[in-house]
Design an enzyme around this catalytic site. Structure first.
Site, PDB file in Angstrom:
ATOM      1  N   ARG A 226      36.647   0.216  34.717  1.00 18.54           N
ATOM      2  CA  ARG A 226      35.326   0.795  35.006  1.00 18.54           C
ATOM      3  C   ARG A 226      35.064   0.897  36.507  1.00 18.54           C
ATOM      4  NH1 ARG A 226      34.295  -2.127  30.303  1.00 18.54           N
ATOM      5  NH2 ARG A 226      33.830  -3.946  31.571  1.00 18.54           N
TER       6      ARG A 226
ATOM      7  N   GLU B 150      38.318 -17.013  31.089  1.00 20.55           N
ATOM      8  CA  GLU B 150      37.710 -18.120  30.341  1.00 20.55           C
ATOM      9  C   GLU B 150      38.804 -18.881  29.568  1.00 20.55           C
ATOM     10  OE1 GLU B 150      34.520 -16.743  27.984  1.00 20.55           O
ATOM     11  OE2 GLU B 150      33.954 -18.754  27.316  1.00 20.55           O
TER      12      GLU B 150
HETATM   13  P1  AMP Z   1      34.534 -11.762  36.349  1.00 18.75           P
HETATM   14  O1  AMP Z   1      35.968 -11.838  36.781  1.00 18.75           O
HETATM   15  O2  AMP Z   1      34.146 -12.918  35.470  1.00 18.75           O
HETATM   16  O3  AMP Z   1      33.589 -11.588  37.513  1.00 18.75           O
HETATM   17  O4  AMP Z   1      34.400 -10.499  35.402  1.00 18.75           O
HETATM   18  C1  AMP Z   1      34.262  -9.250  35.938  1.00 18.75           C
HETATM   19  C2  AMP Z   1      34.882  -8.182  35.080  1.00 18.75           C
HETATM   20  O5  AMP Z   1      34.675  -8.398  33.685  1.00 18.75           O
HETATM   21  C3  AMP Z   1      34.255  -6.880  35.451  1.00 18.75           C
HETATM   22  O6  AMP Z   1      35.301  -6.015  35.829  1.00 18.75           O
HETATM   23  C4  AMP Z   1      33.519  -6.421  34.216  1.00 18.75           C
HETATM   24  O7  AMP Z   1      33.985  -5.144  33.864  1.00 18.75           O
HETATM   25  C5  AMP Z   1      33.823  -7.410  33.120  1.00 18.75           C
HETATM   26  N1  AMP Z   1      32.636  -8.141  32.596  1.00 18.75           N
HETATM   27  C6  AMP Z   1      32.448  -9.477  32.625  1.00 18.75           C
HETATM   28  N2  AMP Z   1      31.313  -9.835  32.012  1.00 18.75           N
HETATM   29  C7  AMP Z   1      30.740  -8.697  31.602  1.00 18.75           C
HETATM   30  C8  AMP Z   1      29.516  -8.393  30.890  1.00 18.75           C
HETATM   31  N3  AMP Z   1      28.657  -9.351  30.497  1.00 18.75           N
HETATM   32  N4  AMP Z   1      29.237  -7.096  30.638  1.00 18.75           N
HETATM   33  C9  AMP Z   1      30.087  -6.124  31.042  1.00 18.75           C
HETATM   34  N5  AMP Z   1      31.249  -6.341  31.686  1.00 18.75           N
HETATM   35  C10 AMP Z   1      31.583  -7.606  31.962  1.00 18.75           C
END
Ligand code: AMP
Length: 173
Positions: free
Chosen positions: A58, A95
């Protein structure tokens, strides 16, 4: 226009307990989408980037029009085995388990030590953006900012990011 009005919250996707922030209604609304690109470009422009880095998948949707609007190059950070030439690879924690991202080693060769902004749709825990930051540094880019359409502030993702690099988000939950 309130961009938040066009972001849909989907409970328990992709797994129980996650409230997924779905940007497809925003992308499908011509005014909201145009506003999003305009606001992201305005947020990033002050950092005078030579390159915008988009994170698969995205992040690509957002990074491409912003790079074109600002006259910056577009560089892709991709999932493993997608980029055809020599890459740097970075593992990062999910996670459950780990994942990896890659960048072409020569992606900034047109402007070595060029100014780079990382752009993604969502910052949650910050692991993805920080892995992208490490790849940018490995490839010789000068990271000057992170920009996100959506920040899930309760997950404190900013604390995972490279110290001292500014962060902007258009919508915060
Ligand atoms: P993080 O590495 O935990 O910051 O996760 C970021 C990535 O996961 C981003 O590229 C988002 O596309 C996706 N992502 C994580 N949580 C969500 C959420 N609640 N809604 C949509 N996309 C999410």
């Amino acid at each position: 226009m309130n961009l938040q009005d066009h972001i849909r919250a989907v409970p328990d996707f992709p797994k129980p307990g996650v409230l997924f922030r779905d940007i497809t209604p925003l992308l499908a609304n011509p005014l909201a989408w145009a506003q999003t690109v305009e606001q992201l470009a305005a947020a990033v422009e002050t950092w005078q980037p030579d390159y915008i880095v988009g994170i698969e998948s995205r992040g690509f949707i957002l990074a491409a029009p912003v790079a074109a609007a600002l006259g910056a190059g577009l560089v892709l950070v991709r999932k493993p085995q997608k980029l055809p030439c020599a890459v740097y690879q970075q593992d990062y924690a999910l996670e459950y388990g780990t994942d990896s991202l890659e960048i072409h080693q020569d992606c900034f060769s047109g402007k070595p030590s060029g100014r780079v902004v990382i752009l993604d749709d969502v910052i949650a825990t910050g692991g993805t953006a920080q892995a992208a930051a490490q790849l940018v540094t490995q490839a010789g880019g000068t990271l000057v900012g992170f920009c996100f359409l959506i920040e899930l502030s309760f997950l404190a993702g900013q604390q995972q990011l490279a110290m001292g690099i500014p962060v902007k988000s258009l919508v915060t939950y």
